[in-house]
Write a protein that holds these residues in place. Structure first.
Motif, short mmCIF file in Angstrom:
data_model
loop_
_atom_site.label_atom_id
_atom_site.label_comp_id
_atom_site.label_asym_id
_atom_site.label_seq_id
_atom_site.Cartn_x
_atom_site.Cartn_y
_atom_site.Cartn_z
N SER A 158 -3.59 -0.08 2.04
CA SER A 158 -3.16 -1.18 2.91
C SER A 158 -4.13 -2.35 2.74
CB SER A 158 -3.13 -0.74 4.37
OG SER A 158 -4.46 -0.50 4.84
N SER A 159 -3.66 -3.55 2.99
CA SER A 159 -4.50 -4.73 2.81
C SER A 159 -5.76 -4.67 3.68
CB SER A 159 -3.71 -6.00 3.12
OG SER A 159 -3.20 -5.96 4.44
N TYR A 160 -5.63 -4.11 4.90
CA TYR A 160 -6.78 -3.99 5.79
C TYR A 160 -7.86 -3.11 5.17
CZ TYR A 160 -9.73 -2.54 9.67
OH TYR A 160 -10.83 -2.25 10.46
N ASP A 218 -1.04 5.54 0.53
CA ASP A 218 -0.42 4.43 1.26
C ASP A 218 -1.35 3.90 2.36
OD1 ASP A 218 1.86 4.52 -0.27
OD2 ASP A 218 3.00 5.73 1.15
N GLU A 219 -2.02 4.83 3.03
CA GLU A 219 -2.92 4.42 4.13
C GLU A 219 -4.09 3.58 3.60
OE1 GLU A 219 -5.99 6.40 7.39
OE2 GLU A 219 -4.63 7.70 6.24
#
Length: 406
Positions: free
Chosen positions: A51-53, A47-48
């Motif tokens: 992320s889009s970032y 999940d981390e």
């Protein structure tokens, strides 16, 4: 409308099933239990980093280093390594072929100087093959294969690459023994078990005794579970937490790649590399000029050559050029002249040594003397006699002093 919804649901389920199957292939290829896919800490890591970032960040790294990316990808496929290995240079060096210091790790694979020596990578004042894009990748592949042969699982081989073979073998052996004793508590204080415990304890203290370490490792291998190790790691410190995080990150990156989110992985590099041999003693700038290539760009392909000139301790040395420059290189390489080494004229040296070490005979000119008669008397060359006394002619005067070097 209803039919469209059913079709859409079918497509989503099919795509999800295909992705899930690909994720399970990752675990299987690494030697991990399929149930690890539901491990909470793994899902949190995924999940981390999905992320889009983070997707944008890592895509940018891959895009900037497209040549290095393509080399690693190709070499891993050639060596038949798990796809997950591709992401090691991303974690280790952000795919940047860099050197941090004399005693620090270097290259895409962040290889330590001692490891380079074990891998037979040259590392001296002239050459650092840890920065050789292809050779270092092949060496890292060999190292991983060596660990795999001993540890029998690719994820353990990767962990050994990251944190050391002994640390991984000891941690896994201890976790295996602990799980065995949970399942067989009545064996806890038997002589054989106490002996195994002592072997592991001795290794932790001395860091010696690999054979004893692997005796325990092999004896209890069937009781080993990575899930058990992860679950009990904080309490028993089987492995460094950073090592467990390391393997979870690699799995997460592979899962993200399965979802086609790393678009830059397949970005075409500016060119394909070609390995060629160049004669010793040639300046790198001369090579760059010969193939009409920007010098800094040429140096970036050949960071493993630390000096401005190719070494002179071998007849030729490997360099990398763009494949589309090969024909031009073959046409012009023989016209490039190497730098001449300082050649010392031994005759001059010998003469100077003679002049310095041998004291001259001081002779005072008498009536009837000439250079010719003196040269015959002392058996020295006439021209040398005049030269030693800075005389251009045979003219001498009574009372003059001349020096005679034998």
């Amino acid at each position: 409308m209803y039919k469209f919804f059913i079709l859409l649901l079918f497509l989503v389920n099919t795509l999800f099933a295909n992705v899930l199957e690909d994720d399970l292939k990752i675990l299987k290829g690494l030697g991990l239990e399929s149930s690890f896919l539901s491990e909470k800490s793994l899902l949190a890591t995924f999940d981390e980093y999905s992320s889009s970032y983070n997707i944008n960040y890592y895509n940018n790294l891959l895009r900037k280093s497209s040549l290095n990316v393509q080399i690693v990808k190709s070499e891993i496929q050639n060596e038949n390594l798990p796809d997950t290995v591709f992401f090691i240079p991303l974690l280790e060096a952000s795919f940047v072929n860099q050197e941090r210091g004399k005693n620090s790790p270097a290259g895409l694979w962040q290889i330590m100087p001692l490891t380079a020596k074990n891998l037979r990578l040259r590392n001296d004042e002239s050459i650092d093959e840890r920065l050789d894009l292809i050779k270092s990748t092949d060496a890292a592949s060999s190292y991983l294969k060596k660990y795999y042969k001993k540890l029998d699982k690719w994820y353990l081989a990767i962990l050994a690459y990251n944190s050391g073979e002994g640390n991984v073998a000891e941690g896994v052996a201890r976790a295996s023994l602990d799980r065995y004793l949970e399942l067989n508590p009545n064996m806890n204080n038997t002589p054989s078990i106490n002996n195994y415990k002592k072997m592991l304890s001795d290794y932790r203290v001395t860091k010696t005794g690999f054979s004893s370490l692997y005796d325990v490792y092999n004896r209890f291998e069937s009781f080993y579970s990575f899930e058990y190790l992860v679950k009990n790691n904080k309490e028993n410190k089987y492995l460094a937490e950073s090592s467990i995080t390391y393997i979870k990150k690699l799995i997460a990156f592979s899962m993200i790649a399965n979802r086609d989110l790393f678009k830059s992985i397949d970005k075409k590099a500016k060119y394909t590399l070609e390995k060629v041999k160049a004669p010793k003693g040639i300046q790198l700038r001369s090579l760059a000029n010969a193939i009409n290539m920007d010098y800094n760009e040429f140096r970036n392909l050949n960071k493993h050559i630390k000096k401005e000139t190719l070494p002179s301790d071998s007849k030729s040395y490997n360099i990398y050029i763009p494949q589309n420059k090969l024909e031009l290189y073959n046409q012009r390489i023989f016209a490039i002249k190497p730098i001449k080494e300082n050649v010392i004229d031994t005759k001059v040296v010998e003469t100077k040594k003679t002049n310095i070490t041998n004291k001259p005979i001081i002779y005072i000119i008498k009536k009837g003397d000439s250079f010719e008669s003196i040269s015959k008397k002392y058996k020295v060359d006439l021209k040398k006699l005049r030269s030693d006394n800075n005389k251009k002619s045979n003219l001498i005067k009574i009372g003059d002093k001349i020096e005679i070097y034998k």
